[in-house]
Design a protein around this motif. Structure first.
Motif, PDB file in Angstrom:
ATOM      1  N   GLY A   8       1.506  54.856  14.076  1.00  0.00           N
ATOM      2  CA  GLY A   8       0.172  55.276  14.498  1.00  0.00           C
ATOM      3  C   GLY A   8      -0.268  54.843  15.871  1.00  0.00           C
ATOM      4  O   GLY A   8      -1.340  55.232  16.324  1.00  0.00           O
ATOM      5  N   GLY A   9       0.519  54.054  16.560  1.00  0.00           N
ATOM      6  CA  GLY A   9       0.128  53.657  17.905  1.00  0.00           C
ATOM      7  C   GLY A   9       0.265  54.814  18.879  1.00  0.00           C
ATOM      8  O   GLY A   9       0.735  55.892  18.529  1.00  0.00           O
ATOM      9  N   GLY A  10      -0.200  54.591  20.108  1.00  0.00           N
ATOM     10  CA  GLY A  10      -0.064  55.628  21.111  1.00  0.00           C
ATOM     11  C   GLY A  10      -1.088  55.492  22.216  1.00  0.00           C
ATOM     12  O   GLY A  10      -1.681  54.431  22.412  1.00  0.00           O
ATOM     13  N   SER A  17     -10.230  57.345  19.137  1.00  0.00           N
ATOM     14  CA  SER A  17      -9.873  56.650  17.898  1.00  0.00           C
ATOM     15  C   SER A  17      -8.371  56.719  17.651  1.00  0.00           C
ATOM     16  O   SER A  17      -7.698  57.668  18.077  1.00  0.00           O
ATOM     17  CB  SER A  17     -10.597  57.283  16.706  1.00  0.00           C
ATOM     18  OG  SER A  17     -12.000  57.187  16.851  1.00  0.00           O
ATOM     19  N   LEU A  18      -7.874  55.727  16.953  1.00  0.00           N
ATOM     20  CA  LEU A  18      -6.503  55.696  16.481  1.00  0.00           C
ATOM     21  C   LEU A  18      -6.485  55.008  15.125  1.00  0.00           C
ATOM     22  O   LEU A  18      -7.345  54.166  14.835  1.00  0.00           O
ATOM     23  CB  LEU A  18      -5.595  54.904  17.433  1.00  0.00           C
ATOM     24  CG  LEU A  18      -5.039  55.569  18.675  1.00  0.00           C
ATOM     25  CD1 LEU A  18      -4.231  54.559  19.484  1.00  0.00           C
ATOM     26  CD2 LEU A  18      -4.176  56.767  18.328  1.00  0.00           C
ATOM     27  N   ARG A  19      -5.474  55.359  14.333  1.00  0.00           N
ATOM     28  CA  ARG A  19      -5.306  54.702  13.051  1.00  0.00           C
ATOM     29  C   ARG A  19      -3.898  54.156  12.948  1.00  0.00           C
ATOM     30  O   ARG A  19      -2.931  54.915  13.088  1.00  0.00           O
ATOM     31  CB  ARG A  19      -5.562  55.666  11.898  1.00  0.00           C
ATOM     32  CG  ARG A  19      -5.581  54.999  10.521  1.00  0.00           C
ATOM     33  CD  ARG A  19      -5.552  56.038   9.436  1.00  0.00           C
ATOM     34  NE  ARG A  19      -5.905  55.491   8.129  1.00  0.00           N
ATOM     35  CZ  ARG A  19      -5.443  55.984   6.970  1.00  0.00           C
ATOM     36  NH1 ARG A  19      -4.618  57.004   6.980  1.00  0.00           N
ATOM     37  NH2 ARG A  19      -5.826  55.456   5.829  1.00  0.00           N
ATOM     38  N   LEU A  20      -3.786  52.875  12.734  1.00  0.00           N
ATOM     39  CA  LEU A  20      -2.496  52.230  12.536  1.00  0.00           C
ATOM     40  C   LEU A  20      -2.244  52.054  11.046  1.00  0.00           C
ATOM     41  O   LEU A  20      -3.173  51.792  10.276  1.00  0.00           O
ATOM     42  CB  LEU A  20      -2.461  50.868  13.218  1.00  0.00           C
ATOM     43  CG  LEU A  20      -2.729  50.829  14.729  1.00  0.00           C
ATOM     44  CD1 LEU A  20      -2.642  49.392  15.228  1.00  0.00           C
ATOM     45  CD2 LEU A  20      -1.755  51.704  15.474  1.00  0.00           C
ATOM     46  N   SER A  21      -0.979  52.210  10.676  1.00  0.00           N
ATOM     47  CA  SER A  21      -0.563  51.978   9.301  1.00  0.00           C
ATOM     48  C   SER A  21       0.613  51.016   9.300  1.00  0.00           C
ATOM     49  O   SER A  21       1.395  50.982  10.252  1.00  0.00           O
ATOM     50  CB  SER A  21      -0.140  53.285   8.633  1.00  0.00           C
ATOM     51  OG  SER A  21      -1.180  54.219   8.611  1.00  0.00           O
ATOM     52  N   VAL A 112      -0.576  50.204  21.740  1.00  0.00           N
ATOM     53  CA  VAL A 112      -1.814  50.980  21.853  1.00  0.00           C
ATOM     54  C   VAL A 112      -2.231  50.922  23.319  1.00  0.00           C
ATOM     55  O   VAL A 112      -2.430  49.844  23.871  1.00  0.00           O
ATOM     56  CB  VAL A 112      -2.919  50.416  20.951  1.00  0.00           C
ATOM     57  CG1 VAL A 112      -4.249  51.109  21.251  1.00  0.00           C
ATOM     58  CG2 VAL A 112      -2.550  50.597  19.483  1.00  0.00           C
ATOM     59  N   THR A 113      -2.356  52.090  23.921  1.00  0.00           N
ATOM     60  CA  THR A 113      -2.758  52.197  25.315  1.00  0.00           C
ATOM     61  C   THR A 113      -4.066  52.968  25.381  1.00  0.00           C
ATOM     62  O   THR A 113      -4.178  54.039  24.779  1.00  0.00           O
ATOM     63  CB  THR A 113      -1.686  52.910  26.142  1.00  0.00           C
ATOM     64  OG1 THR A 113      -0.434  52.214  26.001  1.00  0.00           O
ATOM     65  CG2 THR A 113      -2.069  52.943  27.620  1.00  0.00           C
ATOM     66  N   VAL A 114      -5.027  52.431  26.093  1.00  0.00           N
ATOM     67  CA  VAL A 114      -6.337  53.070  26.205  1.00  0.00           C
ATOM     68  C   VAL A 114      -6.599  53.368  27.679  1.00  0.00           C
ATOM     69  O   VAL A 114      -6.666  52.447  28.504  1.00  0.00           O
ATOM     70  CB  VAL A 114      -7.452  52.175  25.643  1.00  0.00           C
ATOM     71  CG1 VAL A 114      -8.791  52.907  25.700  1.00  0.00           C
ATOM     72  CG2 VAL A 114      -7.130  51.753  24.217  1.00  0.00           C
TER      73      VAL A 114
END
Length: 116
Positions: A8-10, A17-21, A112-114
């Protein structure tokens, strides 16, 4: 052998929004705490959020109100829903679990890159 597989990263724009699992598998006796830490190069790994088997969650002050940690005990999976992301949230996010016997395991990390 215990494995934690994250997904789920990216890359996301600020405000997005992002969701990690993170799914745990292997010889796990019983999971007590599940959660997430993050690390920026040159800095120490820091707590983001943790959740107990009973569903009690704790968050770093910097993410309160924006991130939500949850878990599916039947699937041995922990999630991190991240909203209103800021550039300072960019990091490698690591899931972690602690068994009732005290053993601690870590995932491989998800970037995770923002972008601002």
């Amino acid at each position: 052998q215990v494995q934690l597989v994250e997904s789920g990263g990216g890359l996301v724009q600020a405000g997005g929004s992002l969701r990690l699992s993170c799914a745990a598998s292997g010889s796990i006796f019983s999971i007590n705490v599940m959660g997430w830490y993050r690390q920026v190069p040159g800095q120490q790994r820091e707590l983001v959020a943790i959740i107990t088997a009973g569903g009690i969650a704790n968050y770093a002050d910097s993410v309160k109100g924006r991130f939500t940690v949850s878990r599916d005990n039947a699937k041995n999976t922990v999630y991190l829903q991240m909203s209103s992301l800021k550039p300072e949230d960019a990091a490698v996010y690591y899931c972690t679990i602690r068994s009732v016997r005290g053993a601690v395991y870590w995932g491989h990390g998800s970037q995770v890159t923002v972008s601002s």
